[in-house]
Structures are given as C-alpha cells and as structure tokens.
Design a protein around this motif. Structure first.
Motif, short mmCIF file in Angstrom:
data_model
loop_
_atom_site.label_atom_id
_atom_site.label_comp_id
_atom_site.label_asym_id
_atom_site.label_seq_id
_atom_site.Cartn_x
_atom_site.Cartn_y
_atom_site.Cartn_z
N THR A 26 0.84 -1.21 0.00
CA THR A 26 0.00 0.00 0.00
C THR A 26 0.87 1.26 0.00
O THR A 26 0.59 2.23 -0.71
CB THR A 26 -0.97 -0.03 1.19
N ASP A 53 -6.20 2.39 2.06
CA ASP A 53 -6.73 1.56 3.15
C ASP A 53 -7.73 2.40 3.93
O ASP A 53 -7.41 2.96 4.98
CB ASP A 53 -5.59 1.14 4.10
N THR A 64 -4.36 -4.20 4.89
CA THR A 64 -5.31 -4.09 3.80
C THR A 64 -6.23 -5.31 3.84
O THR A 64 -5.78 -6.43 3.99
CB THR A 64 -4.58 -4.05 2.45
N ASP A 83 -4.49 -2.65 -5.40
CA ASP A 83 -3.61 -2.91 -4.26
C ASP A 83 -4.24 -4.05 -3.49
O ASP A 83 -5.32 -3.92 -2.92
CB ASP A 83 -3.49 -1.66 -3.39
MG LIG Z 1 -1.73 -3.01 2.09
#
Ligand SMILES: [Mg+2]
Ligand SMILES: Nc1nc2c(ncn2[C@@H]2O[C@H](COP(=O)(O)OP(=O)(O)OP(=O)(O)O)[C@@H](O)[C@H]2O)c(=O)[nH]1
Length: 391
Positions: A26, A53, A64, A83
């Motif tokens: 992320t 997130d 995540t 992602d």
């Molecule tokens: Mg992540």
C-alpha cells in the motif's frame, strides 16, 4: 453535474501489487501515484495511504482487507492498479483481484525475504493467468546490500519454479516509504520500477470484437439512480443502451450508464475497469461472482473436467490426500462456489500431485476450456487448476 468524460489517449493496462502482509504494497502504491503526480504533463492524482486503506478496520489494524483500485499514467500508458491484501485471511480477495491483471508487481521486503504469502501469491498469479511479474524489493532503505542480494536470488528462484523465468524478471530495489517522503534517491527508484513495468509487461491482446462479458466484483447503489456493478471487462465491448444479461441473477436489463474511475464513458472495452449502471435491477439481486454478458452469448454450466495441482504442505496446502467426495470451494473468476470432486480411477490425489478430476459445482457458472481457478478449504489455498472440458 457534468463530469469530465474519459478520453482514451493511451493504451490501458491492469496491474497490481501483491505479496506478503506488511511488505509495503500500500505504501508503494501511494508512492507510485505521488511520484507520477509530480511529473509534468502527468494526468495522475496523488492517492495517499489512508485513502487506499480506508475502511475503519483497515485503519485500526494497519492492514489491507479489501482490494483498492487507483489509476495513474506513465508517459506511454494508462494503468488501473489494484492494491491487494497480503494477510492470509484475505487471500480470497487477492484471488478475485488478480483475475484481471495483465501484470503484477510482487512486493518483497528486503528485510524479510520470501514469506508464506509471497509464495502463495506467485502460485495464484500463475493460476489466474497473470503472465508477467516485476519485483519490487521494498524497504531497501533499511536493508543491507548483502542480505538484499540473497533475497533477490531467492525471489528469482521462486519465480523460476513457477514458470516466470526468474533470470529475466526485472528486480528493482525501492523504498516506498522514503519515496513518499520525497527523498530523491528513492523517488528515482520508483521511476525505475515504473520503467520496468512499462517495458517488461507487454500490451495484452484484447478481444474487443467478442461478445461482451464482465465478472461482477462489487455491487453498489447510487441513490436515485439504481444499482451499479463494477469489475474489469474480460472481453467484448459494451455501450450505454446495450441490453445485457446478469448470469446468476437471472435478469436481463439495459446499461444506462458507464464510468471508469468516476469519469463517464460511452463505450467500455475488454481490459477496462468499469462501473455499469443497470436499469431496474434490485441491489440484492446481484452479487460478486455473477457475470454480466451479452444475452445468449454464454450458457452457465456446472460439470467439467479439470487438471488440478494439489498444493504440498510446504506450500501451505493439505497434509493429507484428497479422495472422491471431497467438497472444497472453487474460486472461478470472481465467483466462490462449492464443488464435488470425482477422481475417477485414481484412488487419491496426494499433496504435490497433478491430477485430472471431474467437478460438479453447487450452481451453474459460465465455464470455458482453459479458464483457471483456485481451490480453497478452511481459509487456505489447497489446489490450483484449469478447466478442461465443459460437460
Ligand atoms: Mg496493504
Ligand atoms: N523502512 C521502510 N518501511 C516501509 C517501507 N514501505 C512500507 N514500510 C512500512 O511497512 C509497514 C507496512 O506497510 P504497508 O504498506 O501497509 O504494507 P502492505 O504490504 O500494504 O500490508 P498489507 O496490505 O496489510 O498486506 C508500514 O509500517 C510501513 O510504514 C519502506 O520502503 N521502507
């Protein structure tokens, strides 16, 4: 209420970050958008970490859970980037995210090296048809060179063992965290990673002339307008006003609106990440796993033969063999369906074996020869296969 329409000026590709929990996927995703947003003539907006997130549970646990989509542009291409979660409990979200990737960025922490989900994601990527991987050896700011060299060797071996040609795969040492902070040495590392993606991941063939098909990834309601389904167009083209069928919901309807990343479009084609507004379809009639298609172009079925690789215990699979009567979950496109396994004359399939089996799913789904799928049981991946014949 007039929003700027999407203009198709560059080839569009779908890529994403995958890899073990906390290796920095992320952070790297945010860093990529930041570096590109600072390029002149860009077309990329910076998407900060906490906008990727963004679910409360994600913020609280610092991991995540859901797949997040962001878009960005390099000089030559437009990318939709997913992602993906690294945490073992959320691998099923990774499976449905990877199903639409033209290429993937495998994020490996230079401090930790290969961890269980690093290996699991590579295996799943192979299975769901991701043909090209570029490696980001992340946290290079904090690692020492000798250790990082060892990690690089290890990653190349892992990729080779899954048929990715580990010797030729680009491996770029990066620091998502330092790049986000604007350190020039590390923003340059992100540029190098993007160059590797631009050159190493080829533009895939898009079957734009085939009948339209899109697996549903998510369903939302826009108050006052109706039900929206999102996903990546697998093949064909769809226009506002087209009649479509929602397989799984047993409904026919008309597409009354089309958007990509909040920008309206008149037509979406294979490879595009889109939201379709469907006329008169109740929110609870459609689910992830359903398929939107040109009416009559596909017939959902439930019996098929398959070649299946049963993961070894070392790869996170079962410790004991499977036999006829085994009933795991099958992950096919975005669907998650229970299925009965029939091994025929073979008595059992041991972990590590590749076998032919006949599968009978709990419900009909669109199937075709060559379609890849994953088999999961009790929250872990136990097998990976390809549809042979649809019966
Ligand atoms: Mg992540
Ligand atoms: N030193 C250093 N730390 C980093 C770097 N990138 C990420 N981190 C740290 O590593 C931790 C995890 O980063 P995330 O980006 O959330 O990792 P992730 O891979 O997205 O994690 P999941 O999505 O939960 O699997 C955070 O504390 C980051 O600040 C880096 O390049 N260098």
């Amino acid at each position: 209420m007039s929003k700027t329409a999407y203009v198709r000026t560059k080839p569009h590709l779908n890529i994403g970050t995958m890899g073990h929990v906390d290796h920095g996927k992320t952070t790297l995703t945010a860093a990529i958008t930041k570096v590109l947003s600072e390029r002149s003539g860009g077309g990329t907006s910076y998407v900060a970490f906490d906008r990727i997130d963004r679910a409360p549970e994600e913020a609280r646990r610092g991991i995540t859970i859901n797949i997040a989509h962001v878009e960005y542009e390099t000089d030559t291409r437009h990318y939709a980037h997913v992602d993906m979660p690294g945490h073992a409990d959320y691998v099923k979200n990774m499976v449905t995210g990877a199903a639409q990737l033209d290429g993937a960025i495998l994020v490996v922490s230079a401090l930790d090296g290969i961890m269980p989900q690093t290996a699991e994601h590579v295996l799943l990527a192979r299975q769901v048809g991701v043909d090209h991987i570029v490696v980001a050896l992340n946290k290079a700011d904090a690692g020492d060179d000798e250790l990082t060299d060892l990690v690089e060797l290890e990653v190349r071996e892992l990729l080779t063992s899954h048929g990715y040609g580990g010797d030729s795969v680009p491996v770029v040492r990066v620091s998502g965290l330092r790049a986000l902070e604007g350190d020039p040495r590390w923003t340059a590392s992100i540029e190098a990673l993007l160059d590797a993606v631009d050159t190493y991941v080829p533009m895939p063939v898009r079957y734009v002339a085939a009948p339209f098909l899109m697996p549903v990834e998510n369903v939302l309601t826009i108050t006052g307008r109706g039900t929206v389904v999102t996903g990546a167009v697998e093949r064909g083209t769809v226009r506002v006003g087209d009649r479509v069928e929602v397989l799984g919901a047993g409904a026919q309807t008309v597409v009354t609106g089309l958007e990509t990343f909040g920008k309206p479009m008149d037509a979406a084609q294979a490879g595009d990440n889109v939201a379709l507004l469907l006329r008169g379809v109740p929110r609870d009639a459609v689910r992830r796993g359903h398929v939107v298609a040109e009416p009559g172009s596909v017939e959902p079925r439930r019996r098929f033969t398959a070649r299946v690789y049963v993961l070894s215990a070392r790869e996170g699979g079962r410790a004991t063999p499977v036999a006829t009567g085994y009933r795991p979950q099958f992950y096919i496109r975005t669907a998650d369906v229970v299925g009965d396994v029939d091994l025929g004359d073979a008595a059992v399939a041991r972990p590590g074996d590749t076998v032919t089996m006949t599968v009978e799913l709990g419900r009909d789904v669109p199937l075709e020869p060559g379609l890849g799928f994953a088999i999961r049981e009790g929250g872990r991946t136990v097998g990976a296969g390809t549809v042979g014949e649809v019966l």
